[in-house]
Design a protein around this motif. Sequence first.
Motif, PDB file in Angstrom:
ATOM      1  N   LEU A  23       0.930  -1.346   0.006  1.00 53.66           N
ATOM      2  CA  LEU A  23      -0.129  -0.129   0.141  1.00 53.66           C
ATOM      3  C   LEU A  23       0.857   0.859   0.618  1.00 53.66           C
ATOM      4  N   ARG A  70      -5.683  -3.169   2.567  1.00 53.65           N
ATOM      5  CA  ARG A  70      -5.778  -2.870   1.214  1.00 53.65           C
ATOM      6  C   ARG A  70      -6.509  -4.006   0.722  1.00 53.65           C
ATOM      7  N   ASP A 115     -10.034  -2.535   2.226  1.00 52.29           N
ATOM      8  CA  ASP A 115     -10.214  -1.444   1.195  1.00 52.29           C
ATOM      9  C   ASP A 115     -11.012  -2.222  -0.300  1.00 52.29           C
ATOM     10  N   LEU A 175      -5.339   7.427  -0.671  1.00 54.06           N
ATOM     11  CA  LEU A 175      -7.023   6.444  -0.991  1.00 54.06           C
ATOM     12  C   LEU A 175      -8.078   6.947  -0.472  1.00 54.06           C
ATOM     13  N   LYS A 197     -14.578   5.461   3.895  1.00 53.43           N
ATOM     14  CA  LYS A 197     -14.306   5.530   2.224  1.00 53.43           C
ATOM     15  C   LYS A 197     -15.272   6.488   1.692  1.00 53.43           C
TER      16      LYS A 197
END
Length: 189
Positions: free
Chosen positions: A4, A125, A128, A151, A177
């Motif tokens: 990442l 990751r 995510d 991100l 997110k």
Amino acid sequence: MGSLGDAVDTDRESWDGLEMSYYTVSPNRWTFRSDKIREWVEERLTGRVLNACAGRTKLVHDDRIVRNDIDVDRDADLHVDVCEIADHFEPETFDTVVYDPPFSQYQSNRSYEGRNVGDDALAKRQIDELLSPGGRFIQFGFTTTGMPMSLGYERQEVAIFNTLGRMNDYLAVVDEKPGELEAGPRWFK
Ligand SMILES: C[S@@+](CC[C@H](N)C(=O)[O-])C[C@H]1O[C@@H](n2cnc3c(N)ncnc32)[C@H](O)[C@@H]1O
């Protein structure tokens, strides 16, 4: 920090809007055995939840909680390394991921028979991949470095759990997110 990449500084101009809270707790190797911590987490669960390093404590929630722990002796829906967990689910199918891994190699050796997350960046990751847009990442550990701001994740909250000198204090973060959570049931439970 693995695939990442290293954590990078953020352009966020001010942390004034950041929600911060502070508690005293009796530490336990099963983090959520502390009522204060368990309630703090439960209040922040939304939609379909993945408890990625579930341990022993069962969280209560009004939607499905999928429990994973690498230790086959733990009561869980699956027993895989969190670093490969995205292979086991459809992408973007969880609204919340709870990530409470061993906080250090010392703690892992002492309390979890050496089981640990080999590559934290890889684990993140994977997480995510599984989180829906607008989904919530809740992490416990000795650091507030949560999901990468690169991100587009946005830090919502930080909590400090003072362990009254028995060990390092626990830190928890909630990162969101980018995107919007869809309403209503979307997945087979
Ligand atoms: C801090 S404990 C979780 C405690 C839990 N929140 C509770 O209150 O019961 C960490 C857990 O992570 C599990 N674990 C360690 N390495 C893991 C990995 N690579 N993937 C998934 N689980 C892992 C351990 O077996 C242990 O049960």
